[in-house]
Design a protein around this motif. Structure first.
Motif, PDB file in Angstrom:
ATOM      1  N   ASN A 132      44.924  42.046  42.489  1.00  0.00           N
ATOM      2  CA  ASN A 132      44.918  42.639  43.820  1.00  0.00           C
ATOM      3  C   ASN A 132      43.592  42.343  44.519  1.00  0.00           C
ATOM      4  N   ALA A 148      41.750  44.224  46.120  1.00  0.00           N
ATOM      5  CA  ALA A 148      40.786  45.322  45.974  1.00  0.00           C
ATOM      6  C   ALA A 148      40.174  45.380  44.573  1.00  0.00           C
ATOM      7  N   ASN A 149      40.642  44.536  43.672  1.00  0.00           N
ATOM      8  CA  ASN A 149      40.119  44.503  42.306  1.00  0.00           C
ATOM      9  C   ASN A 149      38.759  43.794  42.317  1.00  0.00           C
ATOM     10  N   LYS A 185      46.683  47.987  43.246  1.00  0.00           N
ATOM     11  CA  LYS A 185      45.281  47.708  42.957  1.00  0.00           C
ATOM     12  C   LYS A 185      45.040  47.388  41.482  1.00  0.00           C
TER      13      LYS A 185
END
Length: 336
Positions: A150, A152-153, A238
């Motif tokens: 993801n 956001a990782n 996420k």
């Protein structure tokens, strides 16, 4: 009336009759000429139609049946679309079944072409031979299976192949469940896995290259033969991780990020030179007997390979050299 007068009258009658007959003769000739001219024009038109009919008869028509890999699908799809624009009477339906699913149809003769993201297995080749199918293998380009997370990782942008194995192997199920199980510095959150289905050549290649045994993987995984399902799954989670062909990452890199494996990111260069750990070839497998029997299939393959470099590159994969595609064209031409 005197003899002289009678003679004049008779001569006059003969002259009038002669003119009348001549006039009728001229009218008849003109009529015939007018009739013959349109007839001549009609004959030319018929010849023109015959020429058109000959072209129609010689023009390509029929259906080319294709199944197989979701990875190779985008390439073959654009080739088929352009080929059909130039050949209106040819249909090229393509089923996305995964490489293995495509081979199941191919070895029975149900499809002429299998898009494949792995090489044919000995058992598949043997079944094809048993069914009287001669198989031609055409390598069309290169791919790098891309591990994605993801956007956001911010903790797993770099992973080793050993860590990847620790995540995906069957022994990990029930033990390696959280990101912190891989690295204590990573979040104490459950890992959500996304993988191509078991009929996928990508699944087979990944498990063999990473886990060490083809088809061997933990089972608590979301699987789909449709790579777009995997893209959406990872993009919306996420704590997810997944993998699929490089082109699908390139197409969706605004919502996903790739994972660097053993310090090497998947790029055109690293895939081409083999330094990326999960680089692999892409194939078309074709029924040789169908090439001999179906001129539309032979023309399709020739079109595919003549323009292969552009089509492969346009879909985000790594093309072969010009010479390689020229050899493919020659191989198809040699099928008689």
């Amino acid at each position: 009336m005197g003899k002289k007068s009678l003679f004049v009258v008779m001569l006059t009658i003969l002259l009038v009759a002669s003119v009348a007959i001549t006039g009728c003769g001229n009218k008849s000739e003109n009529s015939n000429a007018n009739t013959e001219q349109p007839a001549g024009q009609k004959t030319e038109a018929n010849q023109g139609n015959a020429g058109t009919e000959t072209k129609t008869e010689a023009a390509l028509s029929g259906t080319i049946n294709i199944a197989g890999s979701s990875t190779v699908y985008p390439i073959t799809k654009v080739v088929a679309e352009d080929f059909q624009k130039a050949n209106k009477d040819v249909r090229v339906p393509i089923q996305v079944t995964g490489t293995g699913g495509g081979f199941k149809q191919f070895v029975k003769g149900d499809v002429e072409i299998n898009n494949a993201s792995r090489a044919i297995k000995e058992s598949e080749a043997a079944e094809a031979t048993a069914n009287g199918i001669e198989v031609a293998e055409y390598k069309i380009g290169l791919d790098g299976i891309t591990v994605v997370i993801n956007s956001a990782n911010d903790w797993a942008k770099e992973i080793t192949t050993e860590q990847l194995k620790k995540m995906w192997e069957p022994a990990a199920e029930g033990k390696v469940m959280k990101w912190s199980d891989i690295d204590p510095a990573w979040p104490d959150e459950k890992i959500n896995f996304y993988s191509p289905g078991t009929d996928s050549g990508t699944f087979g290649f990944f498990t063999e290259a990473i886990v060490g045994e083809e088809g061997s993987m933990r089972t608590d995984v979301v699987q789909s033969e449709d790579d777009n399902v995997l893209v959406m799954g990872v993009a919306g989670d996420k704590y997810a991780i997944g993998y699929f062909g490089y082109a699908y990452y390139v197409e969706n890199k605004d919502t996903l990020q790739e994972v660097t494996l053993d310090g090497v990111a998947p790029t055109v260069e690293s895939i081409n030179n083999g330094s990326y750990a999960i680089s692999r070839p892409l194939y078309l497998y074709v029924n040789v007997g169908a090439i001999k029997e179906k001129p539309e299939l032979k023309a399709f393959l020739t079109f595919y390979f003549e323009n292969g470099k552009e089509y492969v590159a346009s879909q985000g994969y790594v093309p072969l050299n010009d010479e390689d595609y020229q050899k493919l064209v020659q191989e198809v031409d040699n099928v008689k």
